[in-house]
Design a protein around this motif. Sequence first.
Motif, short mmCIF file in Angstrom:
data_model
loop_
_atom_site.label_atom_id
_atom_site.label_comp_id
_atom_site.label_asym_id
_atom_site.label_seq_id
_atom_site.Cartn_x
_atom_site.Cartn_y
_atom_site.Cartn_z
N MET A 1 0.85 -1.17 0.00
CA MET A 1 0.00 0.00 0.00
C MET A 1 0.90 1.24 0.00
SD MET A 1 -3.22 1.40 0.41
CE MET A 1 -4.20 0.01 0.88
N ALA A 2 0.63 2.16 -0.90
CA ALA A 2 1.33 3.44 -0.94
C ALA A 2 0.47 4.48 -0.23
CB ALA A 2 1.57 3.86 -2.39
N VAL A 3 1.07 5.16 0.74
CA VAL A 3 0.32 6.11 1.57
C VAL A 3 0.98 7.49 1.50
CG1 VAL A 3 -0.51 6.65 3.88
CG2 VAL A 3 -0.36 4.26 3.13
N LEU A 4 0.15 8.50 1.27
CA LEU A 4 0.58 9.89 1.33
C LEU A 4 -0.29 10.57 2.37
CD1 LEU A 4 2.18 12.36 0.26
CD2 LEU A 4 0.32 12.69 -1.38
N GLN A 5 0.33 11.07 3.43
CA GLN A 5 -0.41 11.77 4.47
C GLN A 5 0.17 13.17 4.61
OE1 GLN A 5 -1.26 9.82 8.20
NE2 GLN A 5 -1.08 11.75 9.31
N GLY A 6 -0.70 14.15 4.66
CA GLY A 6 -0.28 15.52 4.86
C GLY A 6 -1.12 16.20 5.92
N GLU A 7 -0.53 17.16 6.58
CA GLU A 7 -1.24 17.94 7.58
C GLU A 7 -1.49 19.32 7.00
OE1 GLU A 7 1.65 16.24 8.51
OE2 GLU A 7 0.54 14.59 9.39
N ILE A 8 -2.70 19.83 7.22
CA ILE A 8 -3.06 21.17 6.77
C ILE A 8 -3.68 21.92 7.93
CG2 ILE A 8 -3.37 20.51 4.36
CD1 ILE A 8 -6.41 20.57 4.85
N PHE B 1 0.31 11.78 -6.83
CA PHE B 1 0.85 10.58 -6.18
C PHE B 1 0.77 9.39 -7.13
CE2 PHE B 1 0.49 7.57 -2.35
CZ PHE B 1 1.84 7.64 -2.07
N ALA B 2 -0.37 9.25 -7.82
CA ALA B 2 -0.54 8.15 -8.77
C ALA B 2 0.48 8.26 -9.91
CB ALA B 2 -1.96 8.15 -9.33
N ARG B 3 0.67 9.47 -10.42
CA ARG B 3 1.60 9.68 -11.53
C ARG B 3 3.05 9.39 -11.10
NH1 ARG B 3 0.45 14.60 -12.31
NH2 ARG B 3 2.28 15.53 -11.34
N ILE B 4 3.42 9.86 -9.91
CA ILE B 4 4.80 9.73 -9.45
C ILE B 4 5.13 8.29 -9.04
CG2 ILE B 4 6.38 10.38 -7.58
CD1 ILE B 4 4.98 13.19 -7.71
N THR B 5 4.20 7.62 -8.35
CA THR B 5 4.49 6.27 -7.84
C THR B 5 4.13 5.18 -8.82
OG1 THR B 5 2.32 6.01 -6.79
CG2 THR B 5 4.09 7.01 -5.46
N ASP B 6 3.22 5.47 -9.74
CA ASP B 6 2.69 4.47 -10.67
C ASP B 6 2.05 3.30 -9.91
OD1 ASP B 6 2.12 3.76 -13.30
OD2 ASP B 6 3.86 2.44 -13.43
N ALA B 7 1.61 3.57 -8.68
CA ALA B 7 0.96 2.54 -7.87
C ALA B 7 -0.45 2.28 -8.39
CB ALA B 7 0.89 2.97 -6.41
N PRO B 8 -0.93 1.04 -8.29
CA PRO B 8 -2.31 0.76 -8.65
C PRO B 8 -3.26 1.56 -7.75
CG PRO B 8 -1.09 -1.27 -8.26
CD PRO B 8 -0.22 -0.14 -7.82
#
Length: 73
Positions: free
Chosen positions: A1-8, A28-35
Amino acid sequence: MAVLQGEIRAGRELAIQQTMLNEFWEMFARITDAPKDQMLVILVDVAAGQVMEFGAVLPEPGEEAPWLAIHAA
């Protein structure tokens, strides 16, 4: 699983948060090419009083101009 978490900083409208989520998802999808079924993108609201920038606690949403005049100079 590819996870991107950010705080705002809390206080943004839901529509703005969802726009940010969509843009982060696409990047994120473009950079990681993750499904897409293996990706998770999360935005966490953080109260302005819990964040510092320029050595000062951040202002509440809508109070940025006077804060920036003092701290960003």
